[in-house]
Design a protein around this motif. Structure first.
Motif, mmCIF file in Angstrom:
data_model
loop_
_atom_site.group_PDB
_atom_site.id
_atom_site.type_symbol
_atom_site.label_atom_id
_atom_site.label_comp_id
_atom_site.label_asym_id
_atom_site.label_seq_id
_atom_site.Cartn_x
_atom_site.Cartn_y
_atom_site.Cartn_z
ATOM 1 N N PRO A 43 0.829 -1.217 0.000
ATOM 2 C CA PRO A 43 0.000 0.000 0.000
ATOM 3 C C PRO A 43 0.857 1.259 0.000
ATOM 4 C CG PRO A 43 -0.025 -1.036 2.172
ATOM 5 C CD PRO A 43 0.714 -1.965 1.262
ATOM 6 N N THR B 91 -0.778 3.514 5.186
ATOM 7 C CA THR B 91 -1.598 2.677 6.061
ATOM 8 C C THR B 91 -2.071 3.497 7.247
ATOM 9 O OG1 THR B 91 0.307 1.925 7.313
ATOM 10 C CG2 THR B 91 -0.356 0.569 5.451
ATOM 11 N N TRP B 92 -3.120 3.022 7.881
ATOM 12 C CA TRP B 92 -3.671 3.688 9.061
ATOM 13 C C TRP B 92 -4.280 2.625 9.955
ATOM 14 C CZ3 TRP B 92 -8.849 4.256 10.718
ATOM 15 C CH2 TRP B 92 -9.031 5.179 11.742
ATOM 16 N N VAL C 176 -6.408 0.171 7.799
ATOM 17 C CA VAL C 176 -6.793 0.642 6.470
ATOM 18 C C VAL C 176 -5.544 0.797 5.617
ATOM 19 C CG1 VAL C 176 -7.987 2.414 5.148
ATOM 20 C CG2 VAL C 176 -8.759 1.875 7.462
ATOM 21 N N TRP C 177 -5.581 0.189 4.446
ATOM 22 C CA TRP C 177 -4.505 0.339 3.473
ATOM 23 C C TRP C 177 -5.012 1.212 2.342
ATOM 24 C CZ3 TRP C 177 -2.120 -5.181 2.539
ATOM 25 C CH2 TRP C 177 -1.472 -5.594 3.695
ATOM 26 N N TYR C 178 -4.195 2.215 1.949
ATOM 27 C CA TYR C 178 -4.573 3.126 0.877
ATOM 28 C C TYR C 178 -3.695 2.873 -0.345
ATOM 29 C CZ TYR C 178 -7.098 5.715 4.447
ATOM 30 O OH TYR C 178 -7.955 6.072 5.445
ATOM 31 N N TYR D 57 -7.276 8.146 -4.037
ATOM 32 C CA TYR D 57 -6.908 7.047 -3.156
ATOM 33 C C TYR D 57 -8.083 6.089 -3.004
ATOM 34 C CZ TYR D 57 -2.482 8.967 -1.568
ATOM 35 O OH TYR D 57 -1.196 9.413 -1.510
ATOM 36 N N ASN D 58 -7.798 4.814 -3.009
ATOM 37 C CA ASN D 58 -8.776 3.779 -2.742
ATOM 38 C C ASN D 58 -8.331 3.059 -1.483
ATOM 39 O OD1 ASN D 58 -10.541 3.907 -5.176
ATOM 40 N ND2 ASN D 58 -8.547 3.661 -6.151
ATOM 41 N N SER D 59 -9.293 2.573 -0.701
ATOM 42 C CA SER D 59 -8.933 2.001 0.591
ATOM 43 C C SER D 59 -9.440 0.575 0.738
ATOM 44 C CB SER D 59 -9.494 2.858 1.729
ATOM 45 O OG SER D 59 -10.900 2.886 1.667
ATOM 46 N N GLU E 271 -10.108 -2.007 4.028
ATOM 47 C CA GLU E 271 -10.159 -2.138 5.482
ATOM 48 C C GLU E 271 -9.900 -3.592 5.851
ATOM 49 O OE1 GLU E 271 -13.985 -0.728 6.619
ATOM 50 O OE2 GLU E 271 -13.615 1.279 5.824
ATOM 51 N N TRP F 225 -13.447 1.314 -3.505
ATOM 52 C CA TRP F 225 -12.618 1.288 -4.703
ATOM 53 C C TRP F 225 -13.375 1.952 -5.844
ATOM 54 C CZ3 TRP F 225 -7.851 -0.735 -3.914
ATOM 55 C CH2 TRP F 225 -6.993 -0.763 -5.025
#
Length: 114
Positions: free
Chosen positions: A72, A75-76, A85-87, A96-98, A100, A113
């Motif tokens: 990614p 990340t968060w 969460v990966w972006y 950006y698409n995420s 979870e 997405w």
């Protein structure tokens, strides 16, 4: 008097400091490291948005996501440590698409997405 002491104790206990955030360590997958980079199905244009949807709705593992999309971009991890969460940044839509993930199982629990 005991009730007042208990109430004061509960008040101080609930108003205490929040836990410090801890950095997330990126997963290291030695066998896949040679294949990761610009050589993924997503970066080569082999997946349509519908293919991405079908792939992610089956709740793949972190390892499968990294193999398919690469690492990614950012990340968060939420404050309670319940959602990771990966972006991924897509150049063609400049967005950006995420994805979870459940930090315990490493499986997809949701995604956004375009």
């Amino acid at each position: 008097m005991k009730k007042i002491i208990i109430c004061v104790f509960i008040l101080f206990w609930t108003c205490g400091p929040k836990p410090e955030p801890k950095p997330e360590i990126q997963p290291i997958i030695p066998k896949l490291e040679e294949t990761i980079g610009d050589n993924t199905a997503l970066t080569q244009g082999l997946m349509t948005p519908y293919d991405v949807y079908l792939f992610l709705k089956d709740s793949p593992s972190e390892k499968e996501i990294i193999y398919t999309f690469g690492y990614p971009d950012s990340t968060w991890l939420d404050e309670e440590g319940q959602v990771k969460v990966w972006y991924y940044f897509l150049e063609e839509v400049q967005d950006y698409n995420s994805i979870e993930l459940d930090p315990v199982t490493g499986k997809v629990i949701g995604f956004e997405w375009d």
